[in-house]
Write a protein that holds these residues in place. Structure first.
Motif, PDB file in Angstrom:
ATOM      1  N   PHE A 193     -13.699  17.603 -38.738  1.00 34.10           N
ATOM      2  CA  PHE A 193     -13.879  16.515 -37.775  1.00 34.10           C
ATOM      3  C   PHE A 193     -15.227  15.834 -38.001  1.00 34.10           C
ATOM      4  CE2 PHE A 193     -15.511  20.339 -35.738  1.00 34.10           C
ATOM      5  CZ  PHE A 193     -16.745  19.937 -35.268  1.00 34.10           C
ATOM      6  N   GLN A 194     -15.297  14.616 -37.479  1.00 31.85           N
ATOM      7  CA  GLN A 194     -16.525  13.816 -37.463  1.00 31.85           C
ATOM      8  C   GLN A 194     -16.590  13.063 -36.138  1.00 31.85           C
ATOM      9  OE1 GLN A 194     -15.840  11.292 -40.875  1.00 31.85           O
ATOM     10  NE2 GLN A 194     -17.138  12.565 -42.235  1.00 31.85           N
ATOM     11  N   VAL A 195     -17.832  12.925 -35.651  1.00 32.93           N
ATOM     12  CA  VAL A 195     -18.077  12.128 -34.432  1.00 32.93           C
ATOM     13  C   VAL A 195     -19.058  11.024 -34.813  1.00 32.93           C
ATOM     14  CG1 VAL A 195     -18.877  12.115 -32.047  1.00 32.93           C
ATOM     15  CG2 VAL A 195     -17.672  14.135 -32.973  1.00 32.93           C
ATOM     16  N   TRP A 196     -18.646   9.771 -34.587  1.00 34.72           N
ATOM     17  CA  TRP A 196     -19.433   8.616 -34.969  1.00 34.72           C
ATOM     18  C   TRP A 196     -19.726   7.771 -33.729  1.00 34.72           C
ATOM     19  CZ3 TRP A 196     -20.782   7.678 -40.134  1.00 34.72           C
ATOM     20  CH2 TRP A 196     -20.147   8.509 -41.091  1.00 34.72           C
ATOM     21  N   THR A 197     -20.919   7.077 -33.810  1.00 35.52           N
ATOM     22  CA  THR A 197     -21.250   6.133 -32.738  1.00 35.52           C
ATOM     23  C   THR A 197     -20.562   4.813 -33.016  1.00 35.52           C
ATOM     24  OG1 THR A 197     -23.202   5.290 -33.898  1.00 35.52           O
ATOM     25  CG2 THR A 197     -23.522   7.217 -32.467  1.00 35.52           C
ATOM     26  N   GLU A 198     -20.658   3.913 -32.013  1.00 31.52           N
ATOM     27  CA  GLU A 198     -20.054   2.593 -32.230  1.00 31.52           C
ATOM     28  C   GLU A 198     -20.722   1.858 -33.384  1.00 31.52           C
ATOM     29  OE1 GLU A 198     -18.175   0.824 -28.199  1.00 31.52           O
ATOM     30  OE2 GLU A 198     -20.366   0.938 -28.248  1.00 31.52           O
ATOM     31  N   THR A 199     -21.986   2.203 -33.629  1.00 26.35           N
ATOM     32  CA  THR A 199     -22.696   1.549 -34.732  1.00 26.35           C
ATOM     33  C   THR A 199     -22.467   2.278 -36.054  1.00 26.35           C
ATOM     34  OG1 THR A 199     -24.671   2.852 -34.239  1.00 26.35           O
ATOM     35  CG2 THR A 199     -24.474   0.688 -33.176  1.00 26.35           C
ATOM     36  N   GLN A 200     -21.479   3.207 -36.065  1.00 26.68           N
ATOM     37  CA  GLN A 200     -21.073   3.956 -37.243  1.00 26.68           C
ATOM     38  C   GLN A 200     -22.191   4.855 -37.776  1.00 26.68           C
ATOM     39  OE1 GLN A 200     -19.365   1.364 -40.172  1.00 26.68           O
ATOM     40  NE2 GLN A 200     -17.821   0.524 -38.774  1.00 26.68           N
ATOM     41  N   ALA A 201     -22.874   5.487 -36.809  1.00 27.67           N
ATOM     42  CA  ALA A 201     -23.867   6.507 -37.160  1.00 27.67           C
ATOM     43  C   ALA A 201     -23.233   7.865 -36.898  1.00 27.67           C
ATOM     44  CB  ALA A 201     -25.112   6.349 -36.318  1.00 27.67           C
TER      45      ALA A 201
END
Length: 467
Positions: free
Chosen positions: A75-83
């Motif tokens: 899994f990966q968790v990303w911010t709206e700014t794709q960080a």
């Protein structure tokens, strides 16, 4: 295919396997679809669980947070700014899929992955959950095979059960076959099968009807034989008497020799009488028709009696008859054995020249449990190529133009063969020890022949008349 049971077993097992294969195939497809749906739901639940987790408060230099995770998912968790905020240890630092809601299949880390992308407004950001496709199929296959394995194991068990059930179901057919095999040739009574299955009713009914028709046919033949014995003998005997009277009248009225036509008439009548007797003997000694009465018979003593009864014929031709051997008891039909001896001795008498030699030998072969009867003469004999044919009805070597000019009807050895078969004896032809002539060897088993029963009244009457 020769075995009905084997044919039914193979057919039923093939049908079961085919049906199970089609059912398993459909079940496999359905199970795989259901397994994929469950795995997808698990990915959705994992994504929702990750979206509810608190956001890591590390400094940007300490991001992303790597979670030690050894399961089949990444899994990966990303911010709206794709960080990248957080990832599993088996996930790369680059996005594994596009940031759009839904499922996709992608390749990374050397495997094929199914990825679910989910936007979590509470983060706000994106949660990407991936699962290896090969591991999903392995797990699904394992679950499905565990359900199919009992079916595969059950096929041999089903085959064994089918074999036993077929054996029981075909029991009536085996009993019918056994009843037919146990029937003797003269036993034409209906088959004793009670309440046969419906499938066997036509067979049993047809067989019993056939046996009934055969019984009626044999009865007609027996009646014909009895009638023929009476109707043919009477006129022939009358003709013989008239021919004898005519001969006496001619002799009394004239001193001249008998007319040639009278001699031919007497010869023809005697030949006709002999032919009738031989035909009746041939029919009545057929093993299928002759109801023999077996008893203990001394073949040596019986041969001596038959030789004495027919000695006038040998003396008339100045032939020497010698009986050799020793007493030999066997279980046989006395009347039939006397007919056998008469035919062999008459053949030897007819075909041996005047002044010829005839030897009858009776011995017990202890090492073979047999009694041997051998009749040898000093006649012209029979060529080895003719041995098989001389037992055929009405067959004579050379036809009516036999080298000895002896008249015959070609039934003597056929009658001998019938009586030998009645006693389960072995008959062989060869060259006599005189260097030429015929040797007839008949070997009787010492045991009791199969098919013993009483002699019919007609046979007893005939034996009394010939005595």
């Amino acid at each position: 295919m020769r075995s009905i049971r084997f044919f039914l077993l193979i057919t039923l097992l093939a049908t079961i396997v085919l049906v199970n294969f089609v059912a398993a195939l459909q079940g496999y497809r359905g199970s795989m679809s259901e397994a994929q749906r469950l795995f997808d739901q698990q990915m959705v639940a994992t994504a929702q669980l990750l979206s509810t987790m608190p956001t890591p408060q590390q400094s940007p230099e300490q991001l992303p947070v790597v979670v030690e995770h050894t399961g089949p998912m990444a899994f990966q968790v990303w911010t709206e700014t794709q960080a990248l905020l957080m990832r599993s240890v088996n996930a790369p630092e680059t996005p594994v899929s596009t940031f759009a809601e839904g499922y996709r299949e992608v390749n990374f880390s050397g495997f094929r992955w199914r990825v679910f992308s989910h936007y979590a407004p509470q983060l706000p950001g994106w949660v990407l959950v991936a699962e290896r496709v090969d591991l999903r199929y392995q797990l699904a296959d394992r679950v499905i095979l565990e359900s199919v394995t009992p079916i595969l194991i059950g096929i041999p068990v089903a085959g064994l059960l089918i074999w036993l059930i077929l054996a029981r179901g075909l029991g009536s057919l085996r009993r019918l076959a056994a009843a037919l095999q146990e029937k003797r040739a003269e036993d034409l009574h209906p088959l004793p099968l009670d309440n046969p299955p419906e499938e066997l009713l036509p067979v049993v009914s047809s067989t019993n009807a056939l046996l009934g028709r055969l019984q009626e046919s044999f009865e007609r033949e027996r009646r014909f034989s009895a009638d023929a014995a009476h109707e043919l003998r009477t006129p022939i005997s009358a003709i013989q008497v008239h021919a004898h009277n005519l001969e006496r009248e001619l002799t009394e009225t004239s001193a001249a020799e008998k007319p040639d036509s009278l001699q031919k008439l007497q010869g023809s009548v005697e030949r006709m009488a002999h032919l009738v007797e031989q035909m009746l003997d041939l029919y009545r000694t057929t093993p299928d028709h002759y109801p023999a009465r077996f008893e203990r018979v001394d073949l040596y003593a019986l041969a001596r009696e038959v030789i004495a009864e027919n000695y006038a014929g040998f003396a008339c031709r100045d032939q020497q008859v010698e009986l050799c051997g020793a007493p030999a008891g066997l279980c046989g039909d006395r009347f039939a054995l006397s007919i056998l001896l008469k035919n062999l001795l008459r053949n030897a008498n007819k075909y041996s020249p005047e002044g010829g030699q005839i030897e009858v030998t009776v011995n017990v072969l202890s090492e073979r449990d047999e009694v041997e009867l051998r009749v040898e003469d000093s006649g012209p004999g029979i060529a080895e190529a003719e041995y098989a044919r001389v037992f055929e009805r009405f067959y004579r070597v050379g036809g009516d133009r036999h080298v000895t000019a002896v008249e015959g009807c070609g039934l003597g050895l056929s009658i001998v063969q019938h009586i030998a078969q009645l006693h389960h004896a072995d008959i062989r032809l060869g060259t006599s020890h005189f260097g030429h002539g015929l040797s007839v060897q008949v070997r009787f088993p010492l045991g009791k022949p199969v098919g013993e029963n009483s002699v019919s009244e007609s046979m007893q009457e005939r034996a009394t008349k010939n005595a």
